[in-house]
Motif scaffolding. Sequence first.
Motif, PDB file in Angstrom:
ATOM      1  N   THR A  89       0.869  -1.168   0.000  1.00 50.22           N
ATOM      2  CA  THR A  89       0.000   0.000   0.000  1.00 50.22           C
ATOM      3  C   THR A  89       0.910   1.223   0.000  1.00 50.22           C
ATOM      4  O   THR A  89       2.117   1.115   0.255  1.00 50.22           O
ATOM      5  N   SER A  90       0.328   2.366  -0.260  1.00 50.47           N
ATOM      6  CA  SER A  90       1.125   3.593  -0.248  1.00 50.47           C
ATOM      7  C   SER A  90       0.456   4.626   0.635  1.00 50.47           C
ATOM      8  O   SER A  90      -0.758   4.616   0.826  1.00 50.47           O
ATOM      9  N   ILE A  91       1.289   5.476   1.198  1.00 55.99           N
ATOM     10  CA  ILE A  91       0.784   6.636   1.932  1.00 55.99           C
ATOM     11  C   ILE A  91       0.995   7.823   1.002  1.00 55.99           C
ATOM     12  O   ILE A  91       2.126   8.301   0.824  1.00 55.99           O
ATOM     13  N   ASP A  92      -0.091   8.235   0.368  1.00 55.46           N
ATOM     14  CA  ASP A  92       0.000   9.280  -0.651  1.00 55.46           C
ATOM     15  C   ASP A  92       0.420  10.606  -0.037  1.00 55.46           C
ATOM     16  O   ASP A  92       0.124  10.903   1.118  1.00 55.46           O
ATOM     17  N   ASP A  93       1.115  11.397  -0.831  1.00 55.02           N
ATOM     18  CA  ASP A  93       1.588  12.703  -0.384  1.00 55.02           C
ATOM     19  C   ASP A  93       1.639  13.617  -1.603  1.00 55.02           C
ATOM     20  O   ASP A  93       1.256  13.228  -2.705  1.00 55.02           O
ATOM     21  N   CYS A  94       2.159  14.804  -1.396  1.00 53.76           N
ATOM     22  CA  CYS A  94       2.227  15.800  -2.466  1.00 53.76           C
ATOM     23  C   CYS A  94       3.482  15.615  -3.317  1.00 53.76           C
ATOM     24  O   CYS A  94       4.462  15.015  -2.882  1.00 53.76           O
ATOM     25  N   ALA A  95       3.441  16.150  -4.525  1.00 52.13           N
ATOM     26  CA  ALA A  95       4.597  16.114  -5.425  1.00 52.13           C
ATOM     27  C   ALA A  95       5.810  16.709  -4.714  1.00 52.13           C
ATOM     28  O   ALA A  95       5.706  17.697  -3.992  1.00 52.13           O
ATOM     29  N   GLY A  96       6.937  16.053  -4.882  1.00 54.40           N
ATOM     30  CA  GLY A  96       8.177  16.510  -4.264  1.00 54.40           C
ATOM     31  C   GLY A  96       8.413  15.960  -2.873  1.00 54.40           C
ATOM     32  O   GLY A  96       9.494  16.116  -2.320  1.00 54.40           O
ATOM     33  N   GLU A  97       7.403  15.313  -2.291  1.00 57.97           N
ATOM     34  CA  GLU A  97       7.530  14.728  -0.950  1.00 57.97           C
ATOM     35  C   GLU A  97       7.672  13.206  -1.063  1.00 57.97           C
ATOM     36  O   GLU A  97       7.163  12.604  -2.004  1.00 57.97           O
ATOM     37  N   PRO A  98       8.348  12.574  -0.093  1.00 63.27           N
ATOM     38  CA  PRO A  98       8.469  11.114  -0.132  1.00 63.27           C
ATOM     39  C   PRO A  98       7.106  10.427   0.047  1.00 63.27           C
ATOM     40  O   PRO A  98       6.360  10.762   0.956  1.00 63.27           O
ATOM     41  N   ILE A  99       6.798   9.511  -0.847  1.00 59.20           N
ATOM     42  CA  ILE A  99       5.586   8.705  -0.751  1.00 59.20           C
ATOM     43  C   ILE A  99       6.014   7.337  -0.240  1.00 59.20           C
ATOM     44  O   ILE A  99       6.813   6.648  -0.877  1.00 59.20           O
ATOM     45  N   GLN A 100       5.521   6.969   0.926  1.00 55.12           N
ATOM     46  CA  GLN A 100       5.921   5.706   1.536  1.00 55.12           C
ATOM     47  C   GLN A 100       5.208   4.541   0.857  1.00 55.12           C
ATOM     48  O   GLN A 100       4.007   4.598   0.606  1.00 55.12           O
ATOM     49  N   LEU A 101       5.974   3.486   0.570  1.00 57.21           N
ATOM     50  CA  LEU A 101       5.442   2.247   0.022  1.00 57.21           C
ATOM     51  C   LEU A 101       5.610   1.189   1.102  1.00 57.21           C
ATOM     52  O   LEU A 101       6.734   0.864   1.491  1.00 57.21           O
ATOM     53  N   LEU A 102       4.494   0.678   1.602  1.00 50.79           N
ATOM     54  CA  LEU A 102       4.514  -0.232   2.736  1.00 50.79           C
ATOM     55  C   LEU A 102       4.220  -1.658   2.280  1.00 50.79           C
ATOM     56  O   LEU A 102       3.156  -1.933   1.712  1.00 50.79           O
ATOM     57  N   ASN A 103       5.151  -2.552   2.531  1.00 53.19           N
ATOM     58  CA  ASN A 103       5.030  -3.952   2.165  1.00 53.19           C
ATOM     59  C   ASN A 103       3.875  -4.605   2.926  1.00 53.19           C
ATOM     60  O   ASN A 103       3.788  -4.508   4.143  1.00 53.19           O
ATOM     61  N   THR A 104       2.977  -5.282   2.209  1.00 55.41           N
ATOM     62  CA  THR A 104       1.891  -6.054   2.820  1.00 55.41           C
ATOM     63  C   THR A 104       1.942  -7.510   2.347  1.00 55.41           C
ATOM     64  O   THR A 104       0.948  -8.228   2.419  1.00 55.41           O
ATOM     65  N   SER A 105       3.092  -7.938   1.850  1.00 54.99           N
ATOM     66  CA  SER A 105       3.243  -9.282   1.296  1.00 54.99           C
ATOM     67  C   SER A 105       3.045 -10.346   2.370  1.00 54.99           C
ATOM     68  O   SER A 105       3.288 -10.110   3.552  1.00 54.99           O
ATOM     69  N   ILE A 106       2.617 -11.530   1.921  1.00 56.57           N
ATOM     70  CA  ILE A 106       2.359 -12.659   2.810  1.00 56.57           C
ATOM     71  C   ILE A 106       3.295 -13.802   2.420  1.00 56.57           C
ATOM     72  O   ILE A 106       3.423 -14.125   1.230  1.00 56.57           O
ATOM     73  N   ASN A 107       3.930 -14.413   3.424  1.00 54.73           N
ATOM     74  CA  ASN A 107       4.808 -15.550   3.166  1.00 54.73           C
ATOM     75  C   ASN A 107       4.027 -16.716   2.582  1.00 54.73           C
ATOM     76  O   ASN A 107       2.856 -16.915   2.899  1.00 54.73           O
TER      77      ASN A 107
END
Length: 188
Positions: A89-107
């Motif tokens: 999933t991602s934590i959306d943000d504004c242009a020029g700011e870091p957008i976090q990409l959060l792993n939700t994968s399952i083993n």
Amino acid sequence: CQPIANFSFSEVCENQTTVFNNLSSPQYDMLFSWDFGDNSTSSEQNPTHEFQNCGDYDVQLIISDQNNFCSDDTTILVTQNCNPQAGFTSIDDCAGEPIQLLNTSINGTGQIDTWNWSDNIGVTINQENSFLVSQQCGVLENQSLTVTDDNNCSDSFTSSIFVYCNPIANFTVDPVCLGENSVFVDAS
């Protein structure tokens, strides 16, 4: 001579073909009967088989002479490893700011030990969570994550991410004389 049934197999991931190597002796002029433990059979000397589901299967090999006077059998537990399921999933943000990409994968059967993040702005990062910075706002398509586990099984997930446009603050004001009230008009 008494036959001896034995075999080895390639340990594979879900949706891959298992290769069976017949190690029985003798192999010349013998009959082979394989039961893959999933209601599938074969009479080939060295068969291949794709299991429909990942998991453990009791695979049996029966070897016999042409007249079925002498025979032997062996059953070996064969594992087809489950693939991990990639996701984020991602934590959306504004242009020029870091957008976090959060792993939700399952083993799957194994433990995920490699995360390959790739995006459409040319950045590839190998860590559990990631981020990206885009100077453009709107939808960023084809952001992907490929995960691989310690059994070398892998899966990929691709998604789009939204980047908010930065607001542009602006206003107008009419010139006034000293002591008069100024009127500000929003032009954002």
